[in-house]
Design an enzyme around this catalytic site. Structure first.
Site, PDB file in Angstrom:
ATOM      1  N   ASN A  72      -0.642  -1.184   1.627  1.00  0.00           N
ATOM      2  CA  ASN A  72      -0.161  -2.087   2.669  1.00  0.00           C
ATOM      3  C   ASN A  72      -0.512  -3.552   2.394  1.00  0.00           C
ATOM      4  OD1 ASN A  72      -1.217  -3.526   5.358  1.00  0.00           O
ATOM      5  ND2 ASN A  72       0.717  -2.503   5.754  1.00  0.00           N
ATOM      6  N   LYS A 131     -13.125  -2.820  17.940  1.00  0.00           N
ATOM      7  CA  LYS A 131     -11.804  -2.858  17.294  1.00  0.00           C
ATOM      8  C   LYS A 131     -12.005  -2.804  15.799  1.00  0.00           C
ATOM      9  CE  LYS A 131      -7.369  -3.675  17.217  1.00  0.00           C
ATOM     10  NZ  LYS A 131      -7.184  -2.328  16.639  1.00  0.00           N
ATOM     11  N   GLY A 174      -5.205   1.136  11.516  1.00  0.00           N
ATOM     12  CA  GLY A 174      -5.155   1.773  10.204  1.00  0.00           C
ATOM     13  C   GLY A 174      -6.105   1.119   9.211  1.00  0.00           C
ATOM     14  N   ASP A 175      -6.243   1.734   8.076  1.00  0.00           N
ATOM     15  CA  ASP A 175      -6.970   1.174   6.924  1.00  0.00           C
ATOM     16  C   ASP A 175      -6.522   2.027   5.729  1.00  0.00           C
ATOM     17  OD1 ASP A 175      -9.339  -0.735   6.168  1.00  0.00           O
ATOM     18  OD2 ASP A 175      -9.897   1.134   5.209  1.00  0.00           O
ATOM     19  N   SER A 225      -3.253  -7.260  15.317  1.00  0.00           N
ATOM     20  CA  SER A 225      -3.611  -6.102  16.150  1.00  0.00           C
ATOM     21  C   SER A 225      -4.053  -6.580  17.531  1.00  0.00           C
ATOM     22  CB  SER A 225      -4.757  -5.314  15.510  1.00  0.00           C
ATOM     23  OG  SER A 225      -4.268  -4.396  14.569  1.00  0.00           O
ATOM     24  N   THR A 283      -1.820  -8.488   7.311  1.00  0.00           N
ATOM     25  CA  THR A 283      -3.004  -8.692   6.471  1.00  0.00           C
ATOM     26  C   THR A 283      -2.606  -9.403   5.172  1.00  0.00           C
ATOM     27  OG1 THR A 283      -3.903  -6.669   7.399  1.00  0.00           O
ATOM     28  CG2 THR A 283      -5.042  -7.575   5.494  1.00  0.00           C
ATOM     29  N   LYS A 338     -15.437 -10.786  11.403  1.00  0.00           N
ATOM     30  CA  LYS A 338     -14.007 -11.024  11.179  1.00  0.00           C
ATOM     31  C   LYS A 338     -13.283 -11.170  12.516  1.00  0.00           C
ATOM     32  CE  LYS A 338     -12.213  -8.135   8.358  1.00  0.00           C
ATOM     33  NZ  LYS A 338     -11.533  -7.063   7.620  1.00  0.00           N
ATOM     34  N   GLN A 394     -16.558  -6.199  10.310  1.00  0.00           N
ATOM     35  CA  GLN A 394     -15.513  -6.334  11.326  1.00  0.00           C
ATOM     36  C   GLN A 394     -15.989  -7.177  12.508  1.00  0.00           C
ATOM     37  OE1 GLN A 394     -12.624  -4.125  10.584  1.00  0.00           O
ATOM     38  NE2 GLN A 394     -11.564  -5.566  11.898  1.00  0.00           N
ATOM     39  N   LYS A 425     -15.447   0.696  13.349  1.00  0.00           N
ATOM     40  CA  LYS A 425     -14.723   1.265  12.208  1.00  0.00           C
ATOM     41  C   LYS A 425     -14.881   2.770  12.265  1.00  0.00           C
ATOM     42  CE  LYS A 425     -12.316   0.043   8.577  1.00  0.00           C
ATOM     43  NZ  LYS A 425     -11.442  -1.123   8.367  1.00  0.00           N
TER      44      LYS A 425
HETATM   45  P1  NDP Z   1      -3.661   1.532   1.436  1.00  0.00           P
HETATM   46  O1  NDP Z   1      -4.161   2.907   1.556  1.00  0.00           O
HETATM   47  O2  NDP Z   1      -2.327   1.178   1.968  1.00  0.00           O
HETATM   48  O3  NDP Z   1      -3.700   1.085  -0.106  1.00  0.00           O
HETATM   49  C1  NDP Z   1      -4.867   1.105  -0.850  1.00  0.00           C
HETATM   50  C2  NDP Z   1      -4.549   0.726  -2.292  1.00  0.00           C
HETATM   51  O4  NDP Z   1      -5.772   0.579  -3.009  1.00  0.00           O
HETATM   52  C3  NDP Z   1      -3.745   1.787  -3.028  1.00  0.00           C
HETATM   53  O5  NDP Z   1      -2.969   1.168  -4.021  1.00  0.00           O
HETATM   54  C4  NDP Z   1      -4.848   2.657  -3.641  1.00  0.00           C
HETATM   55  O6  NDP Z   1      -4.442   3.371  -4.790  1.00  0.00           O
HETATM   56  C5  NDP Z   1      -5.864   1.598  -4.022  1.00  0.00           C
HETATM   57  N1  NDP Z   1      -7.222   2.163  -3.989  1.00  0.00           N
HETATM   58  C6  NDP Z   1      -7.844   2.757  -2.928  1.00  0.00           C
HETATM   59  N2  NDP Z   1      -9.054   3.182  -3.291  1.00  0.00           N
HETATM   60  C7  NDP Z   1      -9.201   2.862  -4.587  1.00  0.00           C
HETATM   61  C8  NDP Z   1     -10.236   3.021  -5.532  1.00  0.00           C
HETATM   62  N3  NDP Z   1     -11.386   3.635  -5.202  1.00  0.00           N
HETATM   63  N4  NDP Z   1     -10.053   2.532  -6.792  1.00  0.00           N
HETATM   64  C9  NDP Z   1      -8.884   1.916  -7.139  1.00  0.00           C
HETATM   65  N5  NDP Z   1      -7.856   1.733  -6.274  1.00  0.00           N
HETATM   66  C10 NDP Z   1      -8.019   2.192  -5.038  1.00  0.00           C
HETATM   67  O7  NDP Z   1      -4.809   0.595   2.094  1.00  0.00           O
HETATM   68  P2  NDP Z   1      -4.700  -0.896   2.641  1.00  0.00           P
HETATM   69  O8  NDP Z   1      -3.763  -1.683   1.788  1.00  0.00           O
HETATM   70  O9  NDP Z   1      -4.502  -0.830   4.091  1.00  0.00           O
HETATM   71  O10 NDP Z   1      -6.205  -1.406   2.402  1.00  0.00           O
HETATM   72  C11 NDP Z   1      -6.607  -2.021   1.170  1.00  0.00           C
HETATM   73  C12 NDP Z   1      -7.888  -2.806   1.419  1.00  0.00           C
HETATM   74  O11 NDP Z   1      -7.658  -3.810   2.422  1.00  0.00           O
HETATM   75  C13 NDP Z   1      -9.078  -1.995   1.950  1.00  0.00           C
HETATM   76  O12 NDP Z   1     -10.278  -2.561   1.456  1.00  0.00           O
HETATM   77  C14 NDP Z   1      -9.000  -2.210   3.455  1.00  0.00           C
HETATM   78  O13 NDP Z   1     -10.247  -2.024   4.088  1.00  0.00           O
HETATM   79  C15 NDP Z   1      -8.588  -3.676   3.491  1.00  0.00           C
HETATM   80  N6  NDP Z   1      -7.978  -4.118   4.733  1.00  0.00           N
HETATM   81  C16 NDP Z   1      -6.852  -3.507   5.232  1.00  0.00           C
HETATM   82  C17 NDP Z   1      -6.272  -3.984   6.387  1.00  0.00           C
HETATM   83  C18 NDP Z   1      -4.972  -3.456   6.905  1.00  0.00           C
HETATM   84  O14 NDP Z   1      -4.424  -4.076   7.834  1.00  0.00           O
HETATM   85  N7  NDP Z   1      -4.437  -2.386   6.359  1.00  0.00           N
HETATM   86  C19 NDP Z   1      -6.894  -5.075   7.168  1.00  0.00           C
HETATM   87  C20 NDP Z   1      -8.015  -5.699   6.517  1.00  0.00           C
HETATM   88  C21 NDP Z   1      -8.535  -5.202   5.351  1.00  0.00           C
HETATM   89  P3  NDP Z   1      -4.215   4.977  -4.688  1.00  0.00           P
HETATM   90  O15 NDP Z   1      -2.940   5.149  -3.925  1.00  0.00           O
HETATM   91  O16 NDP Z   1      -4.144   5.422  -6.114  1.00  0.00           O
HETATM   92  O17 NDP Z   1      -5.407   5.543  -3.950  1.00  0.00           O
END
Ligand code: NDP
Length: 444
Positions: A239, A89, A164-165, A377, A208, A113, A110, A125
Site C-alpha cells: 500500500n 488509534k 490496516g498495516d 484515518s 500514507t 505520530k 504511534q 497498535k
Molecule cells: P503491505 O502489506 O501493503 O506491504 C508491505 C510490503 O513490504 C510488501 O511489498 C512486502 O513484501 C514488504 N515486506 C513486508 N515485510 C517484509 C520483510 N520482512 N522484508 C522485506 N519486505 C517486506 O503494508 P503497508 O504498505 O501498509 O506497510 C508498509 C510499511 O509502512 C510498514 O512498516 C507499515 O507499518 C508502514 N505504515 C503503513 C501505513 C498504512 O497506512 N498502510 C501507515 C503508516 C506506516 P511481501 O509481499 O513479499 O511480504
C-alpha cells in the site's frame, strides 16, 4: 534530572528481550531528554516512566479452521498505549514476525505520530502472527472473524479505532468490520480504511504514500530544491510503496526500483504510471511476486536483494522495520543519496540514522513522514461522526496542509546549526502535546 542511560537501563530491565521496542524508546529518549529536563514538572509526574508503559496490553488466542477443516491457532494482540489526547488509534498487522516487541514499538511510535497530525488521537497498535500470504479468501475471512470475536470487546468508536498495516488492507478491514457489526449490532466508525460505499474516506488508501511524498517535497523545498528529475529508490510494493510511487512519478521524479520480500526490480528507464498499474494489479488482485515485473518488462531483477546499493538521489524505504542497517546507509551515501524519507515504520536502525545525520543527509522519521495515513484515518473518523463524506479534493488539500504543518513543527524543534534533525524535531513536537495533556489529567 533524568539521566539518559539510567532511564534506558530501567526500560530494558522492565522489557527484557524486546529489542525493537527498546530501539524505538532509545531513539525517542535520546532526542527528547534535554527538552524534558528543561521542565521539572515532567520528571515530578514521572512522564517518561509512564509514557513507555502501555495503558493496556491485551493478548488473546485466535482459533479458526482452514479450508481442509484443520484447526489453526494464532495469537492476537491489541496494545492500547496512550489515550491522553484521544481514543487509541493505530493499525493491525498480520505477519508471521508479529510479537509483543514489534507491536509495542509500533504502538509507542504511534503516540507521537498521531500527536503530530494535530488531530485528537491516542496511540495503539495490534495484530497477529497470522500470515495471509497463500491463504484463500475464505481462510482470511474465517481468521478475521475469529480475531474480531475477541477484539470487539476492547474497541469502539470512542475507545479504540484500529486500521490496516502490513497484511491488513481493504479486504481484511471489510471482514473485520462485518464481524464487529454482527456482534455489536451497530454501524459505527470503529475501523478506518473502510470501503468508500460503507463509510470509508476518499484518499485513505493513497494517504500514507502521498503524504510521504508531500513531506519529502517540503524537505526539498526547504533546501530550495525539488523532486523534478530526481532518481528515486522505493522498497516494498504494498500500500505505502504503491502510492508513494504514484506521487513520485506525478511530481516528476524518476522511479528506479520497487521490491518485495523476495527481491528488487531495477528499471533503468524508470517505472512509468502504466508500469506501476501493472504492479498494482499484480499485488492487489493476483497477489503475485514483484519478479513478474522484471519478466514482463525485461528489466534487471536483484534476487534476494534490497535496492540500497543502486545509484540515486532519494531513497524511500516503504516495506518494513530495520530494512536499512549501517552498511546499507553507507552504500546510500556513497552512491549519492541526499535524502532518505521513511514510509515504513522504523525502517532504519539507530546506527544507520546516526550515520546519515553525521553525513548531513536529510532524513525524516516515519512518525513524521508517514503520518498522512493516520491523519486521513482521523478525518475518516470525523466524517463518520458527522455522517458525511468529503470530496477527494478537499481531503487531498487537508492532507497536504497536515504534512506541511508536521514539516513546520520538525523544523521548529529540530533545527541545529542550519541542519534540520527531523528525528529530534518530530519527537519533541509529538511528545510535548501528549506530555502536557498527561500533566493536565493528573496521576492516572
Ligand atoms: P503491505 O502489506 O501493503 O506491504 C508491505 C510490503 O513490504 C510488501 O511489498 C512486502 O513484501 C514488504 N515486506 C513486508 N515485510 C517484509 C520483510 N520482512 N522484508 C522485506 N519486505 C517486506 O503494508 P503497508 O504498505 O501498509 O506497510 C508498509 C510499511 O509502512 C510498514 O512498516 C507499515 O507499518 C508502514 N505504515 C503503513 C501505513 C498504512 O497506512 N498502510 C501507515 C503508516 C506506516 P511481501 O509481499 O513479499 O511480504
Amino acid at each position: 534530572m533524568y539521566k539518559l542511560n539510567q532511564f534506558l537501563e530501567s526500560v530494558k530491565l522492565n522489557n527484557p528481550g524486546e529489542t525493537e521496542f527498546l530501539q524505538a524508546v532509545t531513539e525517542f529518549a535520546t532526542s527528547v531528554i534535554d527538552f524534558v529536563n528543561k521542565n521539572p514538572a515532567y520528571e515530578q509526574a514521572k512522564i517518561l516512566e509512564r509514557i513507555v508503559e502501555p495503558e493496556r496490553n491485551i493478548s488473546f488466542r485466535v482459533t479458526w479452521t482452514n479450508d481442509k477443516g484443520e484447526v489453526q491457532v494464532n495469537r492476537g494482540y491489541r496494545i492500547e498505549f496512550n489515550s491522553a489526547i484521544g481514543p487509541y488509534k493505530g493499525g493491525l498487522r498480520f505477519h508471521p514476525t508479529v510479537n509483543s516487541s514489534i507491536l509495542k514499538f509500533l504502538g509507542f511510535e504511534q503516540i507521537f505520530k498521531n500527536s503530530l497530525t494535530g488531530l485528537p488521537m491516542g496511540g495503539g497498535k495490534g495484530g497477529s502472527d497470522f500470515d495471509p500470504h497463500e491463504k484463500t479468501d475464505s481462510e482470511v475471512m474465517k481468521f478475521c472473524q475469529a480475531f474480531m470475536s475477541e477484539l470487539y470487546r476492547h474497541i469502539g468508536p470512542n475507545t479504540d479505532v484500529p486500521a490496516g498495516d502490513i497484511g491488513v488492507g481493504g479486504r481484511e478491514i471489510g471482514y473485520l468490520f462485518g464481524q464487529y457489526k454482527k456482534l455489536k449490532n451497530e454501524f459505527s466508525g470503529v475501523l478506518t480504511g473502510k470501503g468508500f460505499n460503507w463509510g470509508g474516506s476518499l484518499i485513505r488508501p493513497e494517504a500514507t504514500g502521498f503524504g510521504l511524498v508531500y513531506f519529502v517535497n517540503e524537505m526539498l523545498k526547504n533546501q530550495k530544491d525539488s523532486l523534478k528529475g530526481k532518481n528515486v529508490l522505493i522498497s516494498g510494493s504494498g500500500n505505502v510503496a504503491q502510492f508513494a510511487a504514484q506521487k513520485v512519478i506525478e511530481l516528476g521524479g524518476k522511479l528506479l526500483t520497487m521490491s518485495d520480500s523476495d527481491g528488487t526490480v531495477y528499471d533503468k528507464d524508470g517505472i512509468t504510471q502504466e508500469k506501476l498499474q501493472f504492479i498494482m494489479d499484480l499485488k492487489n488482485k493476483q497477489r503475485g511476486r514483484i519478479k513478474d515485473y522484471a519478466d514482463k518488462y525485461h528489466t534487471e531483477y536483484l534476487d534476494g536483494k534490497k535496492p540500497w546499493s543502486l545509484k540515486a538521489d532519494i531513497a524511500l524505504p516503504c516495506a518494513t522495520q530495520n530494512e536499512i542497517e549501517l552498511e546499507d546507509a553507507k552504500e546510500l551515501v556513497s552512491s549519492g543519496v541526499i535524502l532518505v524519507g521513511e514510509g515504513a515504520n522504523m525502517p532504519l536502525s539507530n546506527d544507520a540514522i546516526d550515520y546519515l545525520h553525521s553525513e548531513k543527509v536529510l532524513h525524516s522519521p516515519g512518525k513524521a513522514s508517514n503520518a498522512g495515513g493516520v491523519a486521513v484515518s482521523g478525518l475518516e473518523m470525523s466524517q463518520n461522526s458527522l455522517r458525511l463524506q468529503w470530496s477527494r479534493d478537499e481531503l487531498d488539500e487537508r492532507l497536504q496542509n497536515i504534512m506541511k504543518d508536521i514539516h513546520h513543527k520538525c523544523v521548529e524543534y529540530g533545527t541545529e546549526n542550519g541542519y534540520v534533525n527531523y528525528v529530534k524535531g518530530a519527537n519533541i513536537a509529538g511528545f510535548k502535546k501528549v506530555a502536557d495533556a498527561m500533566l493536565d489529567q493528573g496521576i492516572v
